[in-house]
Design a protein around this motif. Structure first.
Motif, PDB file in Angstrom:
ATOM      1  N   PRO A 211      13.853  28.443 -42.876  1.00  0.00           N
ATOM      2  CA  PRO A 211      14.894  27.434 -43.116  1.00  0.00           C
ATOM      3  C   PRO A 211      14.729  26.660 -44.421  1.00  0.00           C
ATOM      4  O   PRO A 211      15.542  25.802 -44.728  1.00  0.00           O
ATOM      5  CB  PRO A 211      14.749  26.511 -41.907  1.00  0.00           C
ATOM      6  CG  PRO A 211      13.320  26.631 -41.519  1.00  0.00           C
ATOM      7  CD  PRO A 211      12.878  28.021 -41.867  1.00  0.00           C
ATOM      8  N   LYS A 240      12.484  35.348 -44.570  1.00  0.00           N
ATOM      9  CA  LYS A 240      11.957  34.864 -43.292  1.00  0.00           C
ATOM     10  C   LYS A 240      10.432  34.959 -43.272  1.00  0.00           C
ATOM     11  O   LYS A 240       9.809  34.756 -42.238  1.00  0.00           O
ATOM     12  CB  LYS A 240      12.529  35.714 -42.140  1.00  0.00           C
ATOM     13  CG  LYS A 240      14.051  35.795 -42.077  1.00  0.00           C
ATOM     14  CD  LYS A 240      14.685  34.447 -41.896  1.00  0.00           C
ATOM     15  CE  LYS A 240      16.174  34.550 -41.564  1.00  0.00           C
ATOM     16  NZ  LYS A 240      16.962  35.390 -42.452  1.00  0.00           N
ATOM     17  N   THR A 289      18.507  41.277 -43.403  1.00  0.00           N
ATOM     18  CA  THR A 289      18.682  39.829 -43.219  1.00  0.00           C
ATOM     19  C   THR A 289      17.360  39.077 -43.308  1.00  0.00           C
ATOM     20  O   THR A 289      17.350  37.868 -43.559  1.00  0.00           O
ATOM     21  CB  THR A 289      19.339  39.526 -41.864  1.00  0.00           C
ATOM     22  OG1 THR A 289      18.495  40.002 -40.803  1.00  0.00           O
ATOM     23  CG2 THR A 289      20.693  40.196 -41.742  1.00  0.00           C
ATOM     24  N   HIS A 292      16.491  37.066 -46.451  1.00  0.00           N
ATOM     25  CA  HIS A 292      17.255  35.870 -46.786  1.00  0.00           C
ATOM     26  C   HIS A 292      16.765  34.680 -45.964  1.00  0.00           C
ATOM     27  O   HIS A 292      16.377  34.816 -44.805  1.00  0.00           O
ATOM     28  CB  HIS A 292      18.743  36.094 -46.510  1.00  0.00           C
ATOM     29  CG  HIS A 292      19.304  37.298 -47.202  1.00  0.00           C
ATOM     30  ND1 HIS A 292      19.397  37.388 -48.569  1.00  0.00           N
ATOM     31  CD2 HIS A 292      19.780  38.465 -46.711  1.00  0.00           C
ATOM     32  CE1 HIS A 292      19.912  38.558 -48.893  1.00  0.00           C
ATOM     33  NE2 HIS A 292      20.149  39.229 -47.787  1.00  0.00           N
ATOM     34  N   SER A 294      17.654  30.963 -44.182  1.00  0.00           N
ATOM     35  CA  SER A 294      18.836  30.450 -43.490  1.00  0.00           C
ATOM     36  C   SER A 294      18.551  29.091 -42.876  1.00  0.00           C
ATOM     37  O   SER A 294      17.653  28.952 -42.038  1.00  0.00           O
ATOM     38  CB  SER A 294      19.279  31.416 -42.388  1.00  0.00           C
ATOM     39  OG  SER A 294      20.325  30.856 -41.620  1.00  0.00           O
ATOM     40  N   SER A 295      19.320  28.097 -43.287  1.00  0.00           N
ATOM     41  CA  SER A 295      19.182  26.764 -42.702  1.00  0.00           C
ATOM     42  C   SER A 295      19.592  26.737 -41.242  1.00  0.00           C
ATOM     43  O   SER A 295      19.263  25.796 -40.514  1.00  0.00           O
ATOM     44  CB  SER A 295      20.023  25.763 -43.501  1.00  0.00           C
ATOM     45  OG  SER A 295      19.570  25.699 -44.840  1.00  0.00           O
ATOM     46  N   LEU A 296      20.334  27.754 -40.803  1.00  0.00           N
ATOM     47  CA  LEU A 296      20.739  27.817 -39.402  1.00  0.00           C
ATOM     48  C   LEU A 296      19.530  27.881 -38.465  1.00  0.00           C
ATOM     49  O   LEU A 296      19.636  27.540 -37.284  1.00  0.00           O
ATOM     50  CB  LEU A 296      21.629  29.044 -39.163  1.00  0.00           C
ATOM     51  CG  LEU A 296      23.021  29.018 -39.807  1.00  0.00           C
ATOM     52  CD1 LEU A 296      23.714  30.351 -39.601  1.00  0.00           C
ATOM     53  CD2 LEU A 296      23.858  27.880 -39.248  1.00  0.00           C
ATOM     54  N   ASP A 336      29.361  36.844 -36.494  1.00  0.00           N
ATOM     55  CA  ASP A 336      28.883  35.516 -36.879  1.00  0.00           C
ATOM     56  C   ASP A 336      29.222  34.477 -35.812  1.00  0.00           C
ATOM     57  O   ASP A 336      28.450  33.545 -35.559  1.00  0.00           O
ATOM     58  CB  ASP A 336      29.492  35.092 -38.220  1.00  0.00           C
ATOM     59  CG  ASP A 336      28.859  35.819 -39.396  1.00  0.00           C
ATOM     60  OD1 ASP A 336      27.797  36.457 -39.198  1.00  0.00           O
ATOM     61  OD2 ASP A 336      29.419  35.770 -40.504  1.00  0.00           O
TER      62      ASP A 336
END
Length: 591
Positions: A211, A240, A289, A292, A294-296, A336
């Motif tokens: 994140p 990640k 993925t 990358h 991801s703040s999610l 998504d």
């Protein structure tokens, strides 16, 4: 000048957080000297959870892999460390005490210096026995705090656990921020609190980049007394995974900390070689993925390393969910949309299940319950209808005490099913089994190996070890790799015929030397089937025979090592001299 900060390269976890597989032993041995030559690492993570299962899945001996990978670091004076899951040892479910105890003797003999012991629940009853087993075997036990962000996971909560682990003999504490969701300020306060009470205790920080908080967290823990920072290197840093050693070194150097210099020539060589491993075959099993951030991830708190498997799960149920929605005349969901629904459900489920830190295997349990709940809600059914046995074991206390209180709804559900809650030492639920496995080794005529290391592998990973010994694992992996290669070509838009042409371009044809009927076999007295795609041949192997019209059997030899990528002639088919019988791609043994 501030204190010295040392770096540990988490080479095992770089791969674990990127995809499904680790490098083969020949690749590990090849990269080790370059890691040493980089000159900036005091420690290297060489093995541990998931590492040895992967070796077995390849059809490769994990003990050989550990011994050969640790040796260059041992020789160079670089400490090696492994990851172990406390009660679960190196696997996803609990291990008998006698098998756990043997693990430390085996790993110490194989050249592993430090064991990072964690429990997904931060249950001290699961960690303390491993501390004692490690000390008895001559290893350094690094007791671990699994970091997450919740109302119950406070500085006081973690310091209390650290006090107990240090009192039990742990000279080191790891702050394992497996999802990278630990807030930098809290991590700094936690580091300072432990150091003030236990100034001689070494603190190592392990934080994933997912994140985006990891660099701030590294700076905070260093400013407050941390000693060692886990880092990665390109092409598997960030995303990640973990921050890159170059960036971490630059940041800390600028702040006045003493840090090792990096041999950039060696770094670039190691970087290129790691990319070679990816290009060789490991890249087929790396989810894009995971490259990358991801703040999610802050929303759901799930570890970045889980994203690949979670997306696979979502893709697997996506079409089924949309089919249900269509039948109800409701709008379909984009992938998504489904991902956000799952994140929301994890956020809903997690506190009701007692806030288990979201790390293996408990992150999987929470994610699975959330996914099943999403499916149930889409169908118009109620939540909690599909909870698996392992998750129930966690809920009922069989894995240890949950950090938070269970929701009344979950307690009532358990009672309605006649389940009983327990609060005793989890190890008591799993009696010793080592002698049973020793008897199996003897019955099969299998050597227990030096320091009983082969016995340990059977006891720790019994199903995978049996598949390894039978050859089933190797065959299965080769088939999986071929499917992955074919799928990659299909994704690029190649037709079946174009895929064949691409494979043939990389391979060499095996042709008929005479006219006759082809016999795919090694022993002409017992005709068999054509070789399977992926079958390995060595230079001296017979690929087939040609039964000529004048009654002779002409051998067709491989003449080089490689694997079958296409079979062009059927058993018993009449072929002419020069006809292509098969295509074999040159290459070393996959395992």
């Amino acid at each position: 000048m501030k204190k010295e900060i040392k770096f540990s390269l988490v080479y095992r976890d770089m791969w674990q957080s990127s995809g499904k597989y680790q490098p083969r032993v020949d690749q590990l041995v090849k990269i080790a000297p370059l890691i040493v030559e980089m000159g900036c690492f005091a420690r290297v993570e060489t093995n541990g959870g998931a590492f040895e299962q992967v070796n077995l899945l390849y059809g490769e001996n994990p003990n050989k892999a550990v011994r050969e990978f640790t040796k260059p670091f041992n020789d160079a004076g670089i400490q090696t460390h492994m990851l172990d899951r406390g009660l679960n040892g190196l696997r996803m479910y609990p291990v008998p005490a006698d098998v756990r105890q043997l693990m430390y003797k085996v790993k110490h003999a194989q050249g592993v210096d430090i064991t990072r012991i964690f429990c997904g629940l931060n249950e001290v009853r699961n960690i303390i026995p491993s501390i004692k087993y490690a000390l008895d075997s001559g290893m350094i036990p690094q007791a671990t705090l699994c970091i997450t962000f919740s109302p119950v996971h406070t500085v006081e909560y973690y310091v209390s656990i650290a006090d107990q682990l240090i009192a039990a003999g742990a000279p080191e504490i790891c702050l394992k921020d497996m999802a990278g969701v630990g807030r930098p300020g809290m991590l700094g306060r936690l580091t300072k609190a432990i150091k003030e009470k236990h100034p001689e205790t070494i603190i190592q920080y392990h934080g994933h980049s997912g994140p985006g908080l990891s660099m701030a967290s590294i700076l905070e823990v260093c400013e407050n007394g941390a000693d060692i920072i886990d880092v990665a290197m390109e092409p598997l840093s960030w995303g990640k995974v973990h921050p890159d050693v170059i960036s971490v070194q630059a940041m800390l150097k600028d702040k006045g900390f003493q840090v090792a210099e990096i041999n950039m020539k060696a770094y670039m060589k190691a970087r290129a070689m790691t990319q070679e491993f990816i290009d060789d075959f490991l890249g087929y099993f790396i989810d894009p993925t995971n490259k990358h951030m991801s703040s999610l991830l802050l929303k759901c708190g799930l570890p970045g390393g889980m994203m690949g498997s979670m997306m696979a799960d979502l893709k697997g149920v996506h079409s089924g969910i949309n089919m249900i929605l269509r039948s109800k005349n409701e709008p379909e969901l984009h992938l998504d949309d489904l991902l956000l629904m799952l994140f929301d459900e994890v956020e809903y489920v997690w506190p009701k299940l007692g806030y288990p830190p979201l790390v293996t295997p408990f992150s999987q349990y929470v994610k699975n319950v959330a996914l099943m709940n999403v499916m149930a809600l889409v169908k118009g059914e109620s939540r909690w209808s599909m909870i698996d046995t392992h998750t129930w074991s966690m809920i009922l206390g069989k894995s240890g005490k949950l950090p938070g209180a269970l929701d009344a709804e979950i307690i009532e559900l358990a009672k309605s099913k006649g389940y009983e809650f327990v609060d005793e030492d989890p190890q008591k639920n799993y009696p010793d089994q080592l002698e049973e496995y020793r008897a199996e080794m003897k019955e099969n005529g299998w050597d227990c190996g030096p320091d009983d290391e082969e016995l340990f592998e059977l006891a720790m990973h019994d199903r995978q070890y049996r598949d390894y010994k039978s050859g089933v694992a190797k065959k299965r992996f080769e088939e999986e790799l071929q499917r992955a290669k074919d799928a990659a070509l299909a994704v690029q838009g190649f037709s079946e015929e174009e895929v064949k042409k691409i494979k043939r371009a990389k391979a060499e044809p095996i042709t008929a030397l005479e006219k006759g009927r082809i016999i795919w076999e090694i022993d002409v007295t017992s005709p068999s089937m054509p070789p399977e795609v992926g079958r390995k041949y060595t230079p001296d192997d017979t690929v087939c025979y040609i039964a000529t019209p004048w009654g002779t059997y002409d051998k067709v030899m491989a003449h080089f090592a490689g694997r079958v990528v296409e079979v062009c002639a059927k058993q018993g088919e009449l072929v002419n001299k020069g006809d292509v019988l098969a295509y074999i791609e040159r290459g070393r043994d996959i395992a």
